[in-house]
Design a protein around this motif. Structure first.
Motif, short mmCIF file in Angstrom:
data_model
loop_
_atom_site.label_atom_id
_atom_site.label_comp_id
_atom_site.label_asym_id
_atom_site.label_seq_id
_atom_site.Cartn_x
_atom_site.Cartn_y
_atom_site.Cartn_z
N TYR A 165 0.83 -1.19 0.00
CA TYR A 165 0.00 0.00 0.00
C TYR A 165 0.87 1.25 0.00
CZ TYR A 165 -2.80 3.77 2.07
OH TYR A 165 -3.39 4.96 2.32
N VAL A 166 1.86 1.28 0.89
CA VAL A 166 2.77 2.43 0.95
C VAL A 166 3.56 2.53 -0.36
CG1 VAL A 166 4.74 3.46 2.16
CG2 VAL A 166 2.95 2.28 3.45
N LEU A 167 3.95 1.39 -0.87
CA LEU A 167 4.73 1.35 -2.12
C LEU A 167 3.96 1.99 -3.26
CD1 LEU A 167 7.25 0.21 -3.57
CD2 LEU A 167 5.95 -1.88 -3.96
N GLU A 168 2.70 1.66 -3.39
CA GLU A 168 1.90 2.23 -4.46
C GLU A 168 1.78 3.74 -4.31
OE1 GLU A 168 0.83 0.70 -7.17
OE2 GLU A 168 1.87 -1.06 -6.39
N LYS A 169 1.76 4.21 -3.07
CA LYS A 169 1.66 5.64 -2.82
C LYS A 169 2.92 6.38 -3.28
CE LYS A 169 0.06 7.39 0.92
NZ LYS A 169 -0.14 7.72 2.35
N VAL A 170 4.07 5.77 -3.04
CA VAL A 170 5.33 6.49 -3.27
C VAL A 170 5.96 6.19 -4.63
CG1 VAL A 170 5.75 6.48 -0.79
CG2 VAL A 170 6.86 4.75 -2.22
N LYS A 171 5.36 5.26 -5.42
CA LYS A 171 5.98 4.89 -6.70
C LYS A 171 6.19 6.08 -7.62
CE LYS A 171 5.36 0.00 -7.68
NZ LYS A 171 4.66 -1.00 -8.51
N SER A 172 5.33 7.07 -7.48
CA SER A 172 5.47 8.25 -8.34
C SER A 172 6.44 9.27 -7.76
CB SER A 172 4.10 8.91 -8.56
OG SER A 172 3.56 9.32 -7.32
N HIS A 173 6.94 9.01 -6.55
CA HIS A 173 7.87 9.95 -5.93
C HIS A 173 9.26 9.82 -6.53
CE1 HIS A 173 5.26 10.01 -2.00
NE2 HIS A 173 4.63 10.49 -3.05
N PRO A 174 10.00 10.92 -6.62
CA PRO A 174 11.34 10.90 -7.22
C PRO A 174 12.36 10.18 -6.34
CG PRO A 174 10.89 13.05 -6.30
CD PRO A 174 9.61 12.28 -6.20
N ILE A 175 13.17 9.31 -6.96
CA ILE A 175 14.23 8.62 -6.23
C ILE A 175 15.58 8.74 -6.95
CG2 ILE A 175 12.69 6.97 -5.10
CD1 ILE A 175 13.40 4.98 -7.32
N SER A 176 15.60 9.49 -8.04
CA SER A 176 16.85 9.71 -8.76
C SER A 176 16.83 11.10 -9.39
CB SER A 176 17.06 8.65 -9.84
OG SER A 176 16.09 8.79 -10.85
N VAL A 177 18.00 11.60 -9.75
CA VAL A 177 18.11 12.93 -10.35
C VAL A 177 17.26 13.04 -11.61
CG1 VAL A 177 19.72 14.44 -11.58
CG2 VAL A 177 20.37 13.47 -9.37
N SER A 178 17.17 11.95 -12.36
CA SER A 178 16.41 11.98 -13.62
C SER A 178 14.92 12.22 -13.40
CB SER A 178 16.61 10.67 -14.38
OG SER A 178 16.09 9.58 -13.65
N MET A 179 14.45 12.02 -12.16
CA MET A 179 13.03 12.19 -11.87
C MET A 179 12.70 13.57 -11.30
SD MET A 179 12.19 8.42 -10.28
CE MET A 179 10.41 8.68 -10.27
N LEU A 180 13.72 14.39 -11.15
CA LEU A 180 13.48 15.76 -10.70
C LEU A 180 12.75 16.56 -11.78
CD1 LEU A 180 16.92 16.59 -9.02
CD2 LEU A 180 14.75 16.14 -7.84
N LYS A 181 12.02 17.57 -11.37
CA LYS A 181 11.29 18.42 -12.32
C LYS A 181 12.20 19.44 -13.00
CE LYS A 181 7.26 16.61 -11.48
NZ LYS A 181 6.57 15.79 -12.51
#
Length: 490
Positions: free
Chosen positions: A389-405
């Motif tokens: 459940y927590v995993l699904e919530k945070v999957k869209s969260h950035p975890i690498s530089v390439s995912m920064l806006k």
């Protein structure tokens, strides 16, 4: 089973040219079991050069009298059909291939060189329309097929001494052909006696046969059979170190039993090869890391050590790099911690950063296999559901530089600087903040922070960058600590 028209046409052309021809080998076994063959083989009295005259669209690139004929069929199992001249094999110096071959004159002579009775049958098409068949079976393969028996053609020691891969193929057939198959007594005794010959076989061929066992529904029985036939020691000897080795008060099975049972559930749930291999190997380092005996024994860091051993095993067996990397990672992190009262969204994001979003589902599958292989009733308990459940919530969260806006171009444009190490330092400093608070992954906010971070020195930026590494170390230390506690409380 109906014989495909492509096969009928090939046999008709050979016979029209004056050469008797037969369907032969494993496809005959499959026909008699009313299963679709994975490929088709034909044997004939015609020599290779004569076969190629009859079938111009063919190629001959081996020394075993086999010509491959292209049929242009839409069925992938029929696009290429191998036609081999009747032959008899001479001495096998390398325990795999005959030193030379000589051509035989009859189908019976050709069948006598084959490995097992169930593979030493031929089919002759008999009526004018070629839809009726006659089975040529000089070694009672049909009887062994009915009774589900794996038996060599002739003396088993002779057959295995000729081609040592047959040792492994015997086990593979006993597992992959279905339930209740047995290896005939004398054949089994010969496998055990000559198991050492497997050392002469290339790791690539061993890997291919092993994978067929692991990918079968009876994968766990296959590993047990490899152990009982004394072949496993020449494939993955590290597994045998866990035979008979007890664990602690929270484990009712030995290390080897637990590993095999974990694989059993991976097969039961039809998980992919990566998960099956990881399920089998996830506790591979427990024998080396075991401290103490009896109920209080521990296995600290067996996940870390196990990843290194897994890498060595898969590399030794010449698995593809992609498979090696994936399975090694799954073994390394199979002990991930997921206490609902203590796991935070940021800790799950850091796990995602380590494991990769593309691997997390398989990691959970390995954990499920680990649990079921331990004898617990629930494969998917509340804690694991909460983690997902927590995993699904945070999957869209950035975890690498390439995912920064923002990206490097934004840093250079905002600060009017050239490309260089400082750009990376600023991006990593931004990532350290966003990992802790995903809401900060907002372009306007990050542009503003770029200007503020530009006022810091490189050393100050590096200290920000260290936050990421410190978080990684924090997770590692937490996992190591929890591994010990978890092992004592399971």
């Amino acid at each position: 089973m109906t014989i495909p028209k492509e096969i009928i046409v090939i046999i008709q052309k050979l016979e029209k040219a004056g050469f008797p021809a037969y369907i032969v080998g494993g496809c005959v076994r499959d026909i008699l079991r009313n299963e679709k063959p994975k490929d088709w083989d034909i044997t004939t009295l015609a020599k290779p050069e004569e076969i190629q005259k009859i079938f111009p669209d063919s190629f001959y690139k081996n020394k075993f009298g086999t010509v491959t004929v292209k049929t242009r069929s839409s069925d992938p199992t029929l696009k290429e059909v191998e036609i081999t001249t009747f032959r008899r094999d001479e001495k096998y110096s390398d325990k795999r291939h005959p030193d030379k071959i000589s051509f035989a004159k009859t189908i019976e002579e050709d069948l006598s060189r084959r490995d097992f009775t169930i593979n030493a049958m031929a089919v002759q098409l008999t009526n004018s329309n070629k839809h009726q068949i006659t089975v040529i079976d000089p070694f009672n393969g049909q009887k062994d097929l009915k009774n589900k028996i794996i038996r060599t053609v002739g003396n088993p020691e002779d057959r295995f001494s000729e081609d040592a891969l047959r040792l492994l193929r015997a086990v593979r057939f006993s597992i992959t052909l279905g339930d209740d198959w047995q290896i005939e007594k004398n054949t089994l005794l010969a496998i055990k006696k000559l198991s050492y010959l497997l050392k002469e076989i290339s790791k690539d061929r061993i890997r291919d046969e092993f994978v067929k066992i692991i990918e079968s529904p009876r994968a766990a029985e296959g590993v047990i059979a490899l152990h009982k036939t004394e072949l496993l020691q020449y494939i993955i000897p590290e597994l045998e170190k866990g035979v008979g080795m007890s664990q602690n008060r929270h484990h009712i099975y030995t290390i080897f039993q637990h590993s095999v049972l974990s694989l059993k559930y991976a097969a039961k749930y039809n998980y992919n090869l990566n998960v099956r291999l990881a399920a089998l190997l996830h506790d591979i380092a427990k024998p080396q890391t075991k401290r103490g005996e009896g109920a209080s024994a521990t296995f600290y860091n067996h996940d870390i050590v196990g990843a290194k051993i897994t890498y060595q095993i898969l590399k030794r067996l010449h698995f593809p790099k992609k498979t090696i990397d994936k399975v090694t990672l799954l073994v390394r992190y199979h002990m991930f911690y997921y206490d609902p009262e203590k796991v935070t969204e940021s800790s799950v994001r850091r796990l995602l950063q380590k494991v990769g979003k593309e691997n997390i589902d398989e990691l959970i599958q390995v954990r499920i296999c680990d649990r079921k292989g331990s004898g617990v009733p629930k494969a998917y308990p509340f804690r694991l559901r909460h983690f997902k459940y927590v995993l699904e919530k945070v999957k869209s969260h950035p975890i690498s530089v390439s995912m920064l806006k923002v990206n490097g171009d934004d840093v250079m444009k905002t600060l009017n600087i050239e490309s260089g190490p400082r750009v990376g330092l600023i991006l990593n400093a931004l990532l350290a903040e966003v990992i802790e608070d995903p809401e900060k992954n907002n372009r306007d906010y990050l542009i503003k922070r770029i200007k503020q971070l530009a006022e810091l020195s490189d050393s100050e930026l590096k200290s920000r960058q260290k936050i990421i590494e410190e978080k990684k170390m924090e997770v590692d230390e937490e996992l190591k600590k929890k591994v010990g506690i978890r092992d004592l409380k399971r």
